[in-house]
Design a protein around this motif. Structure first.
Motif, mmCIF file in Angstrom:
data_model
loop_
_atom_site.group_PDB
_atom_site.id
_atom_site.type_symbol
_atom_site.label_atom_id
_atom_site.label_comp_id
_atom_site.label_asym_id
_atom_site.label_seq_id
_atom_site.Cartn_x
_atom_site.Cartn_y
_atom_site.Cartn_z
ATOM 1 N N TYR A 87 0.832 -1.210 0.000
ATOM 2 C CA TYR A 87 0.000 0.000 0.000
ATOM 3 C C TYR A 87 0.867 1.262 0.000
ATOM 4 C CZ TYR A 87 -4.667 -1.987 0.056
ATOM 5 O OH TYR A 87 -5.821 -2.607 -0.322
ATOM 6 N N ARG A 88 1.967 1.229 0.745
ATOM 7 C CA ARG A 88 2.831 2.414 0.778
ATOM 8 C C ARG A 88 3.428 2.668 -0.606
ATOM 9 N NH1 ARG A 88 3.823 3.687 5.455
ATOM 10 N NH2 ARG A 88 4.233 1.619 6.289
ATOM 11 N N GLU A 89 3.875 1.584 -1.259
ATOM 12 C CA GLU A 89 4.446 1.755 -2.608
ATOM 13 C C GLU A 89 3.375 2.180 -3.604
ATOM 14 O OE1 GLU A 89 7.979 -1.587 -2.032
ATOM 15 O OE2 GLU A 89 5.985 -2.196 -2.693
ATOM 16 N N LEU A 90 2.192 1.635 -3.426
ATOM 17 C CA LEU A 90 1.091 2.021 -4.325
ATOM 18 C C LEU A 90 0.814 3.521 -4.185
ATOM 19 C CD1 LEU A 90 -1.108 1.092 -6.338
ATOM 20 C CD2 LEU A 90 -2.595 0.642 -4.377
ATOM 21 N N HIS A 91 0.824 3.987 -2.956
ATOM 22 C CA HIS A 91 0.600 5.412 -2.698
ATOM 23 C C HIS A 91 1.651 6.249 -3.435
ATOM 24 C CE1 HIS A 91 0.742 9.113 -0.122
ATOM 25 N NE2 HIS A 91 -0.570 8.998 -0.323
ATOM 26 N N ALA A 92 2.901 5.822 -3.350
ATOM 27 C CA ALA A 92 3.978 6.570 -4.002
ATOM 28 C C ALA A 92 3.822 6.536 -5.528
ATOM 29 C CB ALA A 92 5.333 5.984 -3.599
ATOM 30 N N GLU A 93 3.497 5.347 -6.053
ATOM 31 C CA GLU A 93 3.352 5.225 -7.512
ATOM 32 C C GLU A 93 2.180 6.068 -8.031
ATOM 33 O OE1 GLU A 93 5.247 3.943 -9.683
ATOM 34 O OE2 GLU A 93 6.604 2.762 -8.436
ATOM 35 N N VAL A 94 1.097 6.024 -7.291
ATOM 36 C CA VAL A 94 -0.099 6.744 -7.741
ATOM 37 C C VAL A 94 0.117 8.253 -7.640
ATOM 38 C CG1 VAL A 94 -2.518 7.191 -7.181
ATOM 39 C CG2 VAL A 94 -1.671 4.837 -7.253
ATOM 40 N N ASN A 95 0.807 8.681 -6.595
ATOM 41 C CA ASN A 95 1.107 10.106 -6.483
ATOM 42 C C ASN A 95 2.007 10.569 -7.621
ATOM 43 O OD1 ASN A 95 0.183 11.822 -4.006
ATOM 44 N ND2 ASN A 95 0.317 9.707 -3.323
ATOM 45 N N ALA A 96 3.019 9.763 -7.916
ATOM 46 C CA ALA A 96 3.919 10.137 -9.009
ATOM 47 C C ALA A 96 3.157 10.183 -10.332
ATOM 48 C CB ALA A 96 5.075 9.140 -9.094
#
Ligand code: AMP
Length: 633
Positions: A87-96
């Motif tokens: 979820y943390r990586e997903l958050h970063a990917e989606v923000n980028a």
């Protein structure tokens, strides 16, 4: 414990109280001030005044409690790459990704067409759109340039996001040339095209000024944080095009709040998946199941979603079950065709892996035949649940609810009405409810529950005409024939319109006919869906050729017609057979008698022929079926 029946009864008898409770399962930035507004039927608005965001509910909300838990596992047996995303990586990917979209001038209400295979970035792109309030329209990668162009022109996107290529059965399928062809054909092509390269097609040509590569932008916006755009519950979240009875696809429009609430409810009650558990849907992201149960449903629930690119038989016919074992999948979701493909293999493949975590296999998208249901139930030793829904509804209309109270499975029936669906089976002529055991049309008494389409994009009139104008009463027609038994179990008997279902993929016979007609020597074409053991139905073409044609033989013409359809619409629409005939059966007013043609092609009685204009045309069809020019077979 609440029983299925009590739960359902309350949902239709006291919809506002019921849905107000369900709405508590999601995060609201501003709480709704009205649960249901039905002042303008058949249009309805759920959770009026509420402000929320699909991306926030799917990603941000879970960071505190489950940041390190897997959110998404994208597995490709084609490229051999597995991508595990917390979820943390997903958050970063989606923000980028959202920052990239912003840099390309995409904002709230703008449409973004996404044309990608089942890869992690397709999910990032969808969620990034949701985050900034852009309206995504994912187009199935199996569709070719013409289909893509039609969808581009209807949605008029500000941006198209594509992959360089997909892969199927070890073969690279370049997407970018199809995008270029679609942009050339479209009247309003997107000003920008964002290309996510997997290195499968290094030669993909980039059009200067229009095309941008994703990787450098992703690097530039690494670590970016993009604020969530809070949307009113009824603003559009996404469009998903589906086939109707005309050549023009319908842009099924979904809202924000109602959809989020329906996803939350369906995840625990129907699919029996809660936070921390794992769901594996074999759908493509380009279909309704992919949107709801590969992306939004599992993520809103805080579960882990598995996305799979590849064949069910590669590297071996146990590949899906190996994934179930490895990730502890609790609920699996596939299609009857997927299981029929496996059914050609030895059933021992079903037992090769430890499936102790697996509880349910859900199948949807097309009729589930009893032998297939039986085979997989016995082979896996698991409960198999048929569920019926449509792109329009976004989540099941008929199913069972093991997460609440599992009612008995009856093979051949997708089960009982789901919460919020007030279903009736009525006579197509009189509109009266039919008795149990009698055939009628399955209709939904409006208002449609949360999660269902709000309208057809840019075409409220078509929404009303397509779905609500078939009877004297204002009723949503499913356009499916159905029978309900004395226990309320519903059996689906097939479409009332000219839509066919090929391996769970919905195709309009008109779309294929129009494509055939673009081949220069075709005078007229009739396309019907014919029963097929594996795919349920396949398109079969009957075509007449123009007088004084090019001198090609019937066989040559048939092969070229088939090729034309594949080029324009994609392999998914490939006609199984093309028959060249001298005349097509029509009514005296000139309407094609598709049903009679279909009946003959399935070796059935052609039915009511009282309106037939020229009996010779029917003989033509019979002759062709006996010794017709057969392209491909
Ligand atoms: P789609 O919008 O592509 O999901 O297609 C919806 C249509 O597929 C329905 O109107 C039905 O004709 C058919 N369909 C979907 N699920 C089922 C099912 N479980 N049993 C029988 N037909 C189904």
């Amino acid at each position: 414990m609440t029983t299925h029946q009590e739960f359902h009864r309350r949902s239709v008898d006291e919809p506002e109280a019921f849905w107000a409770e369900q709405a508590q399962a999601i995060h609201w930035h501003v709480a709704p001030r009205q649960i249901l507004d039905y002042a303008n039927p058949p249009f309805r608005r759920w959770f009026v005044g509420g402000q929320t965001n699909l991306c926030y509910n799917a990603v941000d909300r879970h960071l505190a409690a489950r940041g390190d838990q897997l959110a998404l596992v994208a597995i490709s047996s084609e490229t051999g790459v597995t991508r595990e995303v917390s979820y943390r990586e997903l958050h970063a990917e989606v923000n980028a990704f959202a920052a990239v979209l912003r840099s390309l001038d995409v904002g709230r209400g703008d449409r973004v067409v996404i044309y990608m295979p089942n890869m992690a970035e397709a999910v990032f792109a969808m969620l990034a759109c949701a985050r900034i309030g852009a309206v995504h329209s994912v187009v199935f990668g199996g569709f070719a340039a013409h289909n893509l162009a039609l969808r581009i022109d209807d949605a008029t996107p500000k941006l198209l996001v594509c992959a360089d290529a997909g892969m199927r059965g070890g073969k690279v399928i370049a997407y970018k040339p199809l995008v270029d062809a679609a942009c050339a054909e479209a009247a309003s092509p997107p000003p920008r095209v964002l290309v996510v390269s997997r290195g499968l097609d290094p030669d993909a040509a980039m059009t200067p000024g229009r095309d941008v590569a994703y990787a450098p932008l992703r690097a530039r916006f690494d670590g970016a944080q993009v604020d969530v755009e809070w949307l009113e519950s009824n603003e559009p979240s996404y469009l998903l095009y589906t086939s109707g009875t005309t050549g023009k696809p319908k842009g099924v429009q979904r809202d924000v709040g109602g959809y989020a609430v329906a996803m939350a409810l369906s995840m625990w009650s129907i699919y029996d998946v809660r936070a921390g558990q794992v769901m594996f849907s074999t759908s493509d992201v380009g279909w309704a199941v992919g949107h709801s149960y590969n992306v939004y449903g599992p993520l809103i629930a805080g579960a882990t979603s598995i996305l799979y690119e590849g064949l069910p038989t590669n590297p071996d016919p146990a590949v899906w079950w190996g994934i179930c074992e490895r990730y502890g999948v609790r609920t699996m979701f596939s299609s009857p065709t997927g299981i029929r493909v496996l059914k050609k293999q030895d059933p021992s493949w079903l037992r090769k892996h430890d499936l102790s975590a697996l509880k349910w296999l859900f199948l949807a998208g097309e009729p589930l035949d009893e032998p297939t249901a039986q085979w997989v139930t016995e082979g896996l030793g698991k409960t198999v649940i048929d569920n019926y829904w449509q792109t329009e509804t976004g989540w099941p209309v008929l199913a069972l609810m093991p997460g609440l109270d599992l009612q008995p499975v009856k093979f051949g029936s997708p089960g009982l009405p789901m919460p919020g669906y007030n279903l009736r089976v009525i006579d197509d002529q009189t509109g009266a409810d039919v008795a149990p055991g009698e055939k009628g049309v399955l209709v939904i008494q409006p208002p449609l529950p949360p999660g269902c389409m709000t309208t057809i994009w840019n075409d409220d009139a078509r929404f009303v005409a397509s779905y609500f104008s078939h009877f004297n009463e204002l009723l949503y027609s499913s356009l499916d024939w159905a029978i309900r038994d004395a226990d309320g179990y519903t059996y689906i008997l097939g479409r009332t319109d000219d839509v066919i279902n090929v391996a769970g993929h919905r195709l309009g016979t008109r779309e294929i006919e129009e494509s055939c007609s673009t081949y220069a020597s075709v005078a007229e074409a009739a396309v019907v869906g014919v029963h097929d053991e594996l795919k349920g139905q396949v398109p079969v073409v009957f075509a007449t050729l123009k007088q004084g044609g090019t001198g090609e033989t019937s066989g040559e013409a048939a092969a070229r017609i088939q090729q034309r359809v594949v080029e324009q619409l994609g392999a998914v629409a490939r006609p199984a057979r093309v028959y060249v005939v001298n005349a097509l059966p029509k009514t005296r007013s000139g309407k094609l008698l598709r049903r009679s043609i279909q009946a003959l092609a399935e070796d059935r009685d052609p039915g009511d022929l009282s309106t037939l204009d020229d009996p010779g045309a029917l003989d033509e069809v019979r002759r062709a079926l006996g010794r017709g020019a057969d392209a491909g077979g």
